[in-house]
Design a protein around this motif. Structure first.
Motif, PDB file in Angstrom:
ATOM      1  N   ALA A 152      48.517  42.535  32.519  1.00 45.29           N
ATOM      2  CA  ALA A 152      48.483  42.673  33.982  1.00 45.29           C
ATOM      3  C   ALA A 152      47.406  43.662  34.412  1.00 45.29           C
ATOM      4  O   ALA A 152      46.671  43.434  35.375  1.00 45.29           O
ATOM      5  CB  ALA A 152      49.848  43.123  34.489  1.00 45.29           C
ATOM      6  N   MET A 153      47.290  44.770  33.691  1.00 45.09           N
ATOM      7  CA  MET A 153      46.281  45.782  34.011  1.00 45.09           C
ATOM      8  C   MET A 153      44.869  45.224  33.841  1.00 45.09           C
ATOM      9  O   MET A 153      43.989  45.435  34.685  1.00 45.09           O
ATOM     10  CB  MET A 153      46.470  46.997  33.102  1.00 45.09           C
ATOM     11  N   ILE A 154      44.656  44.507  32.755  1.00 45.95           N
ATOM     12  CA  ILE A 154      43.330  43.972  32.461  1.00 45.95           C
ATOM     13  C   ILE A 154      42.889  42.981  33.542  1.00 45.95           C
ATOM     14  O   ILE A 154      41.754  43.015  34.016  1.00 45.95           O
ATOM     15  CB  ILE A 154      43.324  43.296  31.072  1.00 45.95           C
ATOM     16  N   SER A 155      43.788  42.094  33.940  1.00 45.64           N
ATOM     17  CA  SER A 155      43.455  41.069  34.930  1.00 45.64           C
ATOM     18  C   SER A 155      43.024  41.693  36.252  1.00 45.64           C
ATOM     19  O   SER A 155      42.015  41.296  36.843  1.00 45.64           O
ATOM     20  CB  SER A 155      44.665  40.148  35.169  1.00 45.64           C
ATOM     21  N   PHE A 156      43.765  42.673  36.736  1.00 42.55           N
ATOM     22  CA  PHE A 156      43.460  43.301  38.017  1.00 42.55           C
ATOM     23  C   PHE A 156      42.094  43.984  37.971  1.00 42.55           C
ATOM     24  O   PHE A 156      41.255  43.788  38.859  1.00 42.55           O
ATOM     25  CB  PHE A 156      44.543  44.323  38.371  1.00 42.55           C
ATOM     26  N   GLY A 157      41.848  44.775  36.947  1.00 43.64           N
ATOM     27  CA  GLY A 157      40.587  45.508  36.846  1.00 43.64           C
ATOM     28  C   GLY A 157      39.386  44.595  36.762  1.00 43.64           C
ATOM     29  O   GLY A 157      38.351  44.847  37.395  1.00 43.64           O
ATOM     30  N   LEU A 172      39.012  41.472  37.931  1.00 45.34           N
ATOM     31  CA  LEU A 172      38.729  40.755  39.175  1.00 45.34           C
ATOM     32  C   LEU A 172      38.170  41.679  40.254  1.00 45.34           C
ATOM     33  O   LEU A 172      37.363  41.256  41.081  1.00 45.34           O
ATOM     34  CB  LEU A 172      39.985  40.047  39.668  1.00 45.34           C
ATOM     35  N   VAL A 173      38.580  42.956  40.256  1.00 42.33           N
ATOM     36  CA  VAL A 173      37.972  43.920  41.172  1.00 42.33           C
ATOM     37  C   VAL A 173      36.486  44.051  40.860  1.00 42.33           C
ATOM     38  O   VAL A 173      35.633  44.046  41.757  1.00 42.33           O
ATOM     39  CB  VAL A 173      38.654  45.299  41.077  1.00 42.33           C
ATOM     40  N   ALA A 174      36.159  44.170  39.569  1.00 37.98           N
ATOM     41  CA  ALA A 174      34.760  44.310  39.162  1.00 37.98           C
ATOM     42  C   ALA A 174      33.947  43.072  39.521  1.00 37.98           C
ATOM     43  O   ALA A 174      32.816  43.170  40.017  1.00 37.98           O
ATOM     44  CB  ALA A 174      34.686  44.576  37.656  1.00 37.98           C
ATOM     45  N   PHE A 175      34.495  41.876  39.286  1.00 36.33           N
ATOM     46  CA  PHE A 175      33.796  40.633  39.612  1.00 36.33           C
ATOM     47  C   PHE A 175      33.483  40.568  41.105  1.00 36.33           C
ATOM     48  O   PHE A 175      32.382  40.197  41.520  1.00 36.33           O
ATOM     49  CB  PHE A 175      34.638  39.422  39.214  1.00 36.33           C
ATOM     50  N   SER A 176      34.470  40.915  41.937  1.00 35.60           N
ATOM     51  CA  SER A 176      34.273  40.888  43.386  1.00 35.60           C
ATOM     52  C   SER A 176      33.190  41.879  43.799  1.00 35.60           C
ATOM     53  O   SER A 176      32.311  41.565  44.619  1.00 35.60           O
ATOM     54  CB  SER A 176      35.588  41.231  44.103  1.00 35.60           C
ATOM     55  N   ALA A 177      33.245  43.088  43.239  1.00 35.10           N
ATOM     56  CA  ALA A 177      32.299  44.141  43.603  1.00 35.10           C
ATOM     57  C   ALA A 177      30.865  43.754  43.253  1.00 35.10           C
ATOM     58  O   ALA A 177      29.934  44.008  44.029  1.00 35.10           O
ATOM     59  CB  ALA A 177      32.684  45.450  42.917  1.00 35.10           C
ATOM     60  N   VAL A 178      30.663  43.144  42.091  1.00 29.99           N
ATOM     61  CA  VAL A 178      29.303  42.797  41.654  1.00 29.99           C
ATOM     62  C   VAL A 178      28.731  41.668  42.503  1.00 29.99           C
ATOM     63  O   VAL A 178      27.545  41.688  42.870  1.00 29.99           O
ATOM     64  CB  VAL A 178      29.291  42.438  40.158  1.00 29.99           C
ATOM     65  N   ILE A 229      38.023  35.436  44.543  1.00 34.47           N
ATOM     66  CA  ILE A 229      39.173  35.605  45.440  1.00 34.47           C
ATOM     67  C   ILE A 229      40.242  34.554  45.140  1.00 34.47           C
ATOM     68  O   ILE A 229      41.448  34.841  45.150  1.00 34.47           O
ATOM     69  CB  ILE A 229      38.721  35.522  46.909  1.00 34.47           C
ATOM     70  N   TRP A 230      39.794  33.340  44.843  1.00 30.42           N
ATOM     71  CA  TRP A 230      40.736  32.285  44.451  1.00 30.42           C
ATOM     72  C   TRP A 230      41.529  32.710  43.215  1.00 30.42           C
ATOM     73  O   TRP A 230      42.741  32.488  43.118  1.00 30.42           O
ATOM     74  CB  TRP A 230      39.970  30.992  44.208  1.00 30.42           C
ATOM     75  N   LEU A 231      40.834  33.360  42.267  1.00 27.97           N
ATOM     76  CA  LEU A 231      41.510  33.809  41.047  1.00 27.97           C
ATOM     77  C   LEU A 231      42.548  34.888  41.345  1.00 27.97           C
ATOM     78  O   LEU A 231      43.554  35.003  40.645  1.00 27.97           O
ATOM     79  CB  LEU A 231      40.482  34.342  40.043  1.00 27.97           C
TER      80      LEU A 231
END
Length: 453
Positions: free
Chosen positions: A362-367, A369-375, A410-412
């Motif tokens: 759960a921790m890995i998934s959240f971190g 996707l935040v990075a993907f969105s930011a980049v 965002i879909w992910l």
């Protein structure tokens, strides 16, 4: 020379200068080891059931989605060829404070990926040696990974060759055994893996399966953390990111296709261990044992590279001064590795002795996707808005494509579990509290290294 190509290379000289020894093949190997080619088998049963046997199609959708974000990472790594990944890219595009928060979220991905690999290492080795407790294998793995990382990036790169070689040996054997098995089955429906069993139809199940499969692609972004150890980062980092994503994506599709030909069903006794049924069907007990050994090898390799990656993100944050510089900004005078950061990651990894796979995942998934969105947002801000790259081609490259990557990311987010969101929000709140402390209640910006030094 174009203004966007004049970004100075890695930070200050002297004690903060790493050894530039990694070429394009080494960078691709780092990404592939991080992603683990055999990771397809970890979610094989679950996604095959969801998609009704159309796993190769779901992987194709995921690969297409990930290529947009991989391209954004490549653009930013060329503009800023320094370690730090999403932390640096967001920092340079949106400012120090937002950069820190992106880096803080990214730590969820990078800090806990070694932990999940140690957990898998203990579980699988304990199956073969039940007299030895899982924690003993986990501690031994942590010690070996830490030593290799402290010694230097060359030792890690050499180990990667062995690890990826062993996994490819299994893949070759699996395909060979599968072909031999299929020859003995008479007629084979080659379209079955694309058409599925027919019991589950429509695009919605494929989309749901593709969202889960995105976890298989976590790792292409890790290549950017080795920017300051690459010989030619502006040229090689973008190439390595796209090559790693393409090679692993095509490999996932091929393995999914062959696996469904061997076991043309989406009904399993246990979806979590469905891959063992598939491998046993293709090659019996011998191939099953080889598969387990390859999976263990992959877990060790992923732990090795993920610890190397996160230690370099911590080093970048320490060098900036946003984390204690004397600890996190320290490089070993001989090995030129962020020794203290590596050791701290190992200490944090000790919590894997008490954590669960569900919580760590759960921790890995959240971190991630935040990075993907930011980049994806950083590409739009840096190229299209700040540097005013205009024209049809520029708008397509620096606005449309990263926007597609952002929308897909965002879909992910919609596929994240409630546990992922709760843990992620708690982590973000802790990061905001620390940032408030560092910036005196947000009255000043977080420290940021001058890359022109």
């Amino acid at each position: 020379m174009n203004q966007l190509q004049q970004t100075p290379e890695a930070g200050p000289e002297g004690s903060t200068q790493m050894h530039r020894v990694l070429g394009l093949p080494n960078l691709v190997l780092f990404g592939m080891v991080y992603m683990v080619p055999l990771t397809i088998f970890s979610t094989y049963g679950i996604v095959t059931e969801i998609t009704g046997g159309r796993l190769p199609v779901a992987y194709t959708i995921t690969l297409l989605a990930m290529l947009f974000t991989a391209r954004s990472y490549g653009l930013m790594s060329k503009a800023f060829p320094v370690g730090g990944s999403a932390y640096v890219y967001t920092q340079r595009s949106f400012g120090a404070n937002l950069g820190f928060m992106a880096g803080w979220a990214l730590l969820l991905d990078y800090l806990f990926l070694p932990m999940i690999n140690y957990l898998l290492l203990g579980i699988y080795l304990n199956e073969f040696f039940p007299a030895v407790p899982p924690w003993a294998f986990m501690l031994a793995g942590m010690l070996l990974v830490t030593i290799l990382n402290v010694i230097g990036i060359v030792s890690v790169a050499r180990t990667n060759i062995v690890i990826i070689g062993f996994q490819f040996l299994f893949i070759i054997l699996f395909i060979g055994f599968s072909i031999a098995y299929l020859r003995g089955q008479g007629s084979v429906d080659l379209m079955a893996p694309l058409r599925g069993t027919g019991e589950v139809s429509g695009f919605a199940p494929l989309a749901a399966g593709a969202a889960i499969l995105c976890l298989s692609f976590l790792g292409f972004d890790s290549i950017t953390t080795f920017a300051e150890e690459a010989r030619n980062p502006k040229r090689d980092l973008p190439r390595a990111i796209l090559l790693t994503t393409l090679i692993c994506g095509l490999l996932f599709i091929a393995l999914a296709y062959v696996s469904h030909l061997v076991y043309p069903s989406h009904q399993f006794e246990n979806a979590d261990s469905a891959s063992i049924q598939v491998v046993f069907t293709a090659g019996g007990q011998f191939l099953s044992i080889f598969f387990t050994a390859g999976f263990i090898c992959g877990a060790m390799g992923s732990a090795l590279v993920s610890q190397a990656s996160v230690s370099r993100i911590l080093f970048s944050m320490g060098r900036d001064g946003v984390l204690p510089n004397r600890v996190f900004g320290y490089l070993h005078p001989r090995f030129k590795t962020p020794t203290f950061a590596i050791i701290i990651v190992s200490i944090i990894s000790l919590t894997s002795l008490f954590a669960s796979l569900e919580m760590v995942s759960a921790m890995i998934s959240f971190g991630a996707l935040v990075a993907f969105s930011a980049v994806n947002l950083a590409v739009i801000k840096y190229f299209f808005l700040a540097h005013r790259q205009r024209g049809t081609a520029a708008a397509f490259n620096y606005l449309v494509l990263p926007l597609i990557g952002l929308v897909l990311t965002i879909w992910l987010w919609t596929s994240l579990s409630a546990l992922s969101l709760v843990i992620g929000i708690i982590w973000i709140v802790i990061g905001l509290a620390y940032l408030a402390y560092v910036t005196g209640g947000f009255r000043r910006s977080a420290p940021m290294l001058d890359l022109a030094e």
